[in-house]
Write an enzyme that holds these catalytic residues in place. Sequence first.
Site, PDB file in Angstrom:
ATOM      1  N   ASP A   1      -1.984 -17.198 -15.705  1.00 14.32           N
ATOM      2  CA  ASP A   1      -2.796 -17.601 -14.570  1.00 14.32           C
ATOM      3  C   ASP A   1      -3.209 -16.309 -13.851  1.00 14.32           C
ATOM      4  O   ASP A   1      -2.639 -15.246 -14.103  1.00 14.32           O
ATOM      5  CB  ASP A   1      -1.979 -18.513 -13.655  1.00 14.32           C
ATOM      6  CG  ASP A   1      -2.684 -18.840 -12.366  1.00 14.32           C
ATOM      7  OD1 ASP A   1      -3.822 -19.326 -12.422  1.00 14.32           O
ATOM      8  OD2 ASP A   1      -2.092 -18.596 -11.298  1.00 14.32           O
TER       9      ASP A   1
ATOM     10  N   ASP B   1      -4.696 -15.916  -9.949  1.00 14.57           N
ATOM     11  CA  ASP B   1      -4.381 -15.832  -8.514  1.00 14.57           C
ATOM     12  C   ASP B   1      -2.924 -16.206  -8.257  1.00 14.57           C
ATOM     13  O   ASP B   1      -2.475 -17.294  -8.631  1.00 14.57           O
ATOM     14  CB  ASP B   1      -5.307 -16.762  -7.724  1.00 14.57           C
ATOM     15  CG  ASP B   1      -6.763 -16.358  -7.874  1.00 14.57           C
ATOM     16  OD1 ASP B   1      -7.157 -15.371  -7.248  1.00 14.57           O
ATOM     17  OD2 ASP B   1      -7.487 -17.008  -8.644  1.00 14.57           O
TER      18      ASP B   1
ATOM     19  N   THR C   1      -7.469 -19.291 -15.806  1.00 12.93           N
ATOM     20  CA  THR C   1      -7.568 -19.418 -14.354  1.00 12.93           C
ATOM     21  C   THR C   1      -8.419 -20.600 -13.928  1.00 12.93           C
ATOM     22  O   THR C   1      -9.344 -21.006 -14.645  1.00 12.93           O
ATOM     23  CB  THR C   1      -8.139 -18.122 -13.740  1.00 12.93           C
ATOM     24  OG1 THR C   1      -8.289 -18.283 -12.318  1.00 12.93           O
ATOM     25  CG2 THR C   1      -9.499 -17.759 -14.340  1.00 12.93           C
TER      26      THR C   1
ATOM     27  N   LYS D   1      -6.214 -27.846 -14.017  1.00 11.92           N
ATOM     28  CA  LYS D   1      -4.767 -27.985 -13.870  1.00 11.92           C
ATOM     29  C   LYS D   1      -4.463 -29.032 -12.791  1.00 11.92           C
ATOM     30  O   LYS D   1      -5.190 -29.106 -11.810  1.00 11.92           O
ATOM     31  CB  LYS D   1      -4.155 -26.637 -13.456  1.00 11.92           C
ATOM     32  CG  LYS D   1      -4.427 -25.495 -14.435  1.00 11.92           C
ATOM     33  CD  LYS D   1      -3.964 -24.154 -13.848  1.00 11.92           C
ATOM     34  CE  LYS D   1      -4.328 -22.994 -14.764  1.00 11.92           C
ATOM     35  NZ  LYS D   1      -3.955 -21.683 -14.195  1.00 11.92           N
TER      36      LYS D   1
ATOM     37  N   ASP E   1       2.405 -19.601 -11.081  1.00 15.19           N
ATOM     38  CA  ASP E   1       3.027 -19.455  -9.758  1.00 15.19           C
ATOM     39  C   ASP E   1       3.054 -20.727  -8.939  1.00 15.19           C
ATOM     40  O   ASP E   1       3.793 -20.800  -7.964  1.00 15.19           O
ATOM     41  CB  ASP E   1       2.325 -18.358  -8.953  1.00 15.19           C
ATOM     42  CG  ASP E   1       0.924 -18.763  -8.520  1.00 15.19           C
ATOM     43  OD1 ASP E   1       0.626 -18.677  -7.309  1.00 15.19           O
ATOM     44  OD2 ASP E   1       0.119 -19.168  -9.381  1.00 15.19           O
TER      45      ASP E   1
END
Length: 225
Positions: A19, A21, A112, A144, A169
Site C-alpha cells: 500500500d 499512504d 494503492t 479495498k 496500515d
Amino acid sequence: MSLPMPHGFEKPFAAFLFDMDGTILNSIRAAERAWSNWARRHGLDVDDFLPKMHGSRGIDTITRLNLPGVDPVHEAKLVTEAEIADVSDVVPISGAAAFLSSLPPDRWAIVTSSPLRLAHRRLEAAGLPRPKFMVTAEDVTVGKPDPQCYILGAERLGVSTHECLVFEDVAAGIAAGEAAGADVMVVTATHQHKMATAHPSLASYDEISIRISAEHKMFIVANAA
C-alpha cells in the site's frame, strides 16, 4: 547481525505488495486538509468523517455517504486535484526508501487506493522510487477491502497472491490482503493508537532487511537493535 522474523515469516516470498499512504509514506496531514475542506463544504462533521476516509478510494468514500445531489465521480476528482496541489507535508516512512531500493525491481508493486496522478505526485514528494508495477484507483472496479487490487497486483508481477507479502496500515487494506490470500505485515508508523491485529507489525523499515535465496525467493529478516 540479523535476527529471524516472528513465526510465519520464515517462509520465502515471490513478491511484495505495498500500500502507499501510511505504509511507505506519510500523507495524513495533506490528505486530511483536502478532505476536511471537502467535508465542511458538504456540511459533514469533520471529526467524525476523517477516520472513515483512510484506506479507501475517494469515489468509494463519497459513494458510501449517499449525499443527495452529490456526484461521487465529480467530487472525487475535485478532492484528487486538491490533494495533488498540496503535498507539503508528504514524507517517507523511516527506512522505506532504502528498503524499496534493495528489492529487485520486478518483485514488488505498489497497490494503492489513490489515483495514478496523485500516487506519482506523492511518491515524488516523499523522494521514493516509482515502481515498475502499480495498481491504482483507476485499475479496479471495487476498492479495498475488496481483494481485487491485490489479486491484480500479483497478476502483474506474474505470481500467486499466496506467494506475496502485503504491507498495509489500515483495516480496509489488511482485509483486502487477507481476502486475496496473501500474508500481511502491518506498518504502524502513522498509528496514533495501537491496532489489534494477529499479523506481525513494524514501526519503520529500519527494523527489517531483505535476503534473497539461491532460488531467487525473498526472505524478511529483522535487523539487530
